[in-house]
Design a protein around this motif. Sequence first.
Motif, mmCIF file in Angstrom:
data_model
loop_
_atom_site.group_PDB
_atom_site.id
_atom_site.type_symbol
_atom_site.label_atom_id
_atom_site.label_comp_id
_atom_site.label_asym_id
_atom_site.label_seq_id
_atom_site.Cartn_x
_atom_site.Cartn_y
_atom_site.Cartn_z
ATOM 1 N N SER A 112 -21.723 -16.289 42.332
ATOM 2 C CA SER A 112 -21.936 -16.235 40.883
ATOM 3 C C SER A 112 -21.632 -17.593 40.252
ATOM 4 O O SER A 112 -22.376 -18.069 39.402
ATOM 5 N N ALA A 113 -20.547 -18.213 40.690
ATOM 6 C CA ALA A 113 -20.179 -19.531 40.166
ATOM 7 C C ALA A 113 -21.242 -20.564 40.521
ATOM 8 O O ALA A 113 -21.575 -21.435 39.701
ATOM 9 N N ASP A 114 -21.792 -20.473 41.719
ATOM 10 C CA ASP A 114 -22.844 -21.410 42.130
ATOM 11 C C ASP A 114 -24.111 -21.238 41.296
ATOM 12 O O ASP A 114 -24.774 -22.211 40.956
ATOM 13 N N GLU A 115 -24.460 -19.980 40.957
ATOM 14 C CA GLU A 115 -25.635 -19.726 40.124
ATOM 15 C C GLU A 115 -25.463 -20.336 38.732
ATOM 16 O O GLU A 115 -26.365 -21.004 38.213
ATOM 17 N N VAL A 116 -24.304 -20.104 38.123
ATOM 18 C CA VAL A 116 -24.037 -20.645 36.789
ATOM 19 C C VAL A 116 -23.985 -22.172 36.855
ATOM 20 O O VAL A 116 -24.489 -22.856 35.961
ATOM 21 N N PHE A 117 -23.409 -22.708 37.929
ATOM 22 C CA PHE A 117 -23.353 -24.157 38.085
ATOM 23 C C PHE A 117 -24.755 -24.755 38.106
ATOM 24 O O PHE A 117 -25.011 -25.778 37.470
ATOM 25 N N ALA A 118 -25.679 -24.119 38.822
ATOM 26 C CA ALA A 118 -27.055 -24.635 38.891
ATOM 27 C C ALA A 118 -27.694 -24.672 37.503
ATOM 28 O O ALA A 118 -28.382 -25.641 37.161
ATOM 29 N N LEU A 119 -27.434 -23.649 36.702
ATOM 30 C CA LEU A 119 -27.964 -23.634 35.331
ATOM 31 C C LEU A 119 -27.367 -24.761 34.499
ATOM 32 O O LEU A 119 -28.080 -25.453 33.764
ATOM 33 N N ARG A 120 -26.052 -24.943 34.588
ATOM 34 C CA ARG A 120 -25.375 -25.984 33.801
ATOM 35 C C ARG A 120 -25.805 -27.377 34.244
ATOM 36 O O ARG A 120 -25.949 -28.279 33.422
ATOM 37 N N LYS A 121 -26.010 -27.551 35.542
ATOM 38 C CA LYS A 121 -26.435 -28.860 36.045
ATOM 39 C C LYS A 121 -27.827 -29.195 35.517
ATOM 40 O O LYS A 121 -28.077 -30.321 35.087
ATOM 41 N N ALA A 122 -28.734 -28.207 35.545
ATOM 42 C CA ALA A 122 -30.088 -28.430 35.032
ATOM 43 C C ALA A 122 -30.048 -28.745 33.537
ATOM 44 O O ALA A 122 -30.761 -29.643 33.066
ATOM 45 N N GLU A 123 -29.191 -28.040 32.809
ATOM 46 C CA GLU A 123 -29.042 -28.287 31.369
ATOM 47 C C GLU A 123 -28.559 -29.715 31.110
ATOM 48 O O GLU A 123 -29.059 -30.399 30.221
ATOM 49 N N THR A 124 -27.633 -30.174 31.918
ATOM 50 C CA THR A 124 -27.079 -31.521 31.756
ATOM 51 C C THR A 124 -28.096 -32.588 32.139
ATOM 52 O O THR A 124 -28.148 -33.639 31.502
ATOM 53 N N GLU A 125 -28.895 -32.307 33.170
ATOM 54 C CA GLU A 125 -29.927 -33.274 33.565
ATOM 55 C C GLU A 125 -30.993 -33.420 32.482
ATOM 56 O O GLU A 125 -31.571 -34.488 32.330
ATOM 57 N N GLU A 126 -31.246 -32.353 31.716
ATOM 58 C CA GLU A 126 -32.214 -32.416 30.627
ATOM 59 C C GLU A 126 -31.679 -33.199 29.427
ATOM 60 O O GLU A 126 -32.434 -33.846 28.720
ATOM 61 N N SER A 127 -30.364 -33.109 29.187
ATOM 62 C CA SER A 127 -29.734 -33.790 28.040
ATOM 63 C C SER A 127 -28.502 -34.563 28.508
ATOM 64 O O SER A 127 -27.372 -34.184 28.214
ATOM 65 N N PRO A 128 -28.705 -35.668 29.217
ATOM 66 C CA PRO A 128 -27.560 -36.376 29.795
ATOM 67 C C PRO A 128 -26.657 -37.070 28.771
ATOM 68 O O PRO A 128 -25.552 -37.470 29.115
ATOM 69 N N GLU A 129 -27.088 -37.187 27.537
ATOM 70 C CA GLU A 129 -26.265 -37.854 26.522
ATOM 71 C C GLU A 129 -25.560 -36.869 25.598
ATOM 72 O O GLU A 129 -24.910 -37.283 24.636
ATOM 73 N N ASP A 130 -25.659 -35.577 25.889
ATOM 74 C CA ASP A 130 -25.035 -34.546 25.057
ATOM 75 C C ASP A 130 -23.679 -34.167 25.648
ATOM 76 O O ASP A 130 -23.602 -33.624 26.754
ATOM 77 N N TRP A 131 -22.612 -34.436 24.915
ATOM 78 C CA TRP A 131 -21.270 -34.144 25.416
ATOM 79 C C TRP A 131 -21.078 -32.648 25.626
ATOM 80 O O TRP A 131 -20.300 -32.236 26.489
ATOM 81 N N ARG A 132 -21.783 -31.828 24.855
ATOM 82 C CA ARG A 132 -21.648 -30.374 24.987
ATOM 83 C C ARG A 132 -22.106 -29.916 26.370
ATOM 84 O O ARG A 132 -21.478 -29.058 26.979
ATOM 85 N N CYS A 133 -23.199 -30.490 26.860
ATOM 86 C CA CYS A 133 -23.697 -30.150 28.198
ATOM 87 C C CYS A 133 -22.692 -30.553 29.266
ATOM 88 O O CYS A 133 -22.447 -29.806 30.217
ATOM 89 N N TRP A 134 -22.112 -31.741 29.103
ATOM 90 C CA TRP A 134 -21.121 -32.206 30.076
ATOM 91 C C TRP A 134 -19.868 -31.342 30.040
ATOM 92 O O TRP A 134 -19.261 -31.080 31.079
ATOM 93 N N PHE A 135 -19.479 -30.876 28.856
ATOM 94 C CA PHE A 135 -18.326 -29.985 28.751
ATOM 95 C C PHE A 135 -18.603 -28.695 29.520
ATOM 96 O O PHE A 135 -17.781 -28.237 30.309
ATOM 97 N N ARG A 136 -19.770 -28.092 29.280
ATOM 98 C CA ARG A 136 -20.118 -26.844 29.972
ATOM 99 C C ARG A 136 -20.255 -27.067 31.476
ATOM 100 O O ARG A 136 -19.888 -26.202 32.276
ATOM 101 N N LEU A 137 -20.751 -28.250 31.882
ATOM 102 C CA LEU A 137 -20.832 -28.571 33.311
ATOM 103 C C LEU A 137 -19.429 -28.672 33.908
ATOM 104 O O LEU A 137 -19.194 -28.212 35.024
ATOM 105 N N ALA A 138 -18.512 -29.259 33.170
ATOM 106 C CA ALA A 138 -17.129 -29.356 33.649
ATOM 107 C C ALA A 138 -16.534 -27.967 33.868
ATOM 108 O O ALA A 138 -15.840 -27.728 34.870
ATOM 109 N N VAL A 139 -16.807 -27.051 32.959
ATOM 110 C CA VAL A 139 -16.325 -25.679 33.114
ATOM 111 C C VAL A 139 -16.950 -25.048 34.355
ATOM 112 O O VAL A 139 -16.271 -24.361 35.134
ATOM 113 N N ALA A 140 -18.237 -25.290 34.580
ATOM 114 C CA ALA A 140 -18.916 -24.736 35.754
ATOM 115 C C ALA A 140 -18.342 -25.319 37.045
ATOM 116 O O ALA A 140 -18.143 -24.593 38.030
ATOM 117 N N TYR A 141 -18.059 -26.620 37.054
ATOM 118 C CA TYR A 141 -17.415 -27.230 38.224
ATOM 119 C C TYR A 141 -16.057 -26.568 38.469
ATOM 120 O O TYR A 141 -15.695 -26.261 39.602
#
Length: 150
Positions: free
Chosen positions: A94-123
């Motif tokens: 489940s964590a890996d599935e959510v991580f894949a979503l967050r990683k894709a979100e961050t790759e789409e918006s690499p300058e958005d701190w919100r995406c990086w925050f959510r990626l950090a939570v997923a990591y």
Amino acid sequence: MGGKITYVFLATVLVLVFGVVGMEGVLLLLTGEPAAMAMGAVAFLMPCVGGWFLWKNTSFARRANRLAAELEAEGGLPADELRRTRGGRIDRDSADEVFALRKAETEESPEDWRCWFRLAVAYHDARDTPRARKAMQRAIALHAGRPVSA
């Protein structure tokens, strides 16, 4: 709230230990014996290094908490969509599935701190603490408007 109380308690105990070690270091420096003076110098420097480390970690936690509060106010905190085991631990798949979503979100918006925050939570949920910390540091830097290296 319990985590903050524990952190403050342990940080206070650590500062007290730093004080004792520093005083012992001074006493060893005052003996005049070369070996004791060398140990005293090391004992005096250890609280300085430990204090710096404690300060950096406390500052990091405070900045990350500020980002979490801002994201919560915006309604952008990630929802807990993870499956859990009977014991309450996060299911790895489940964590890996959510991580894949967050990683894709961050790759789409690499300058958005919100995406990086959510990626950090997923990591963190995927039990990859070093990468979670780096992602959170990047979120903090982007939020502050500081340049971030790739």
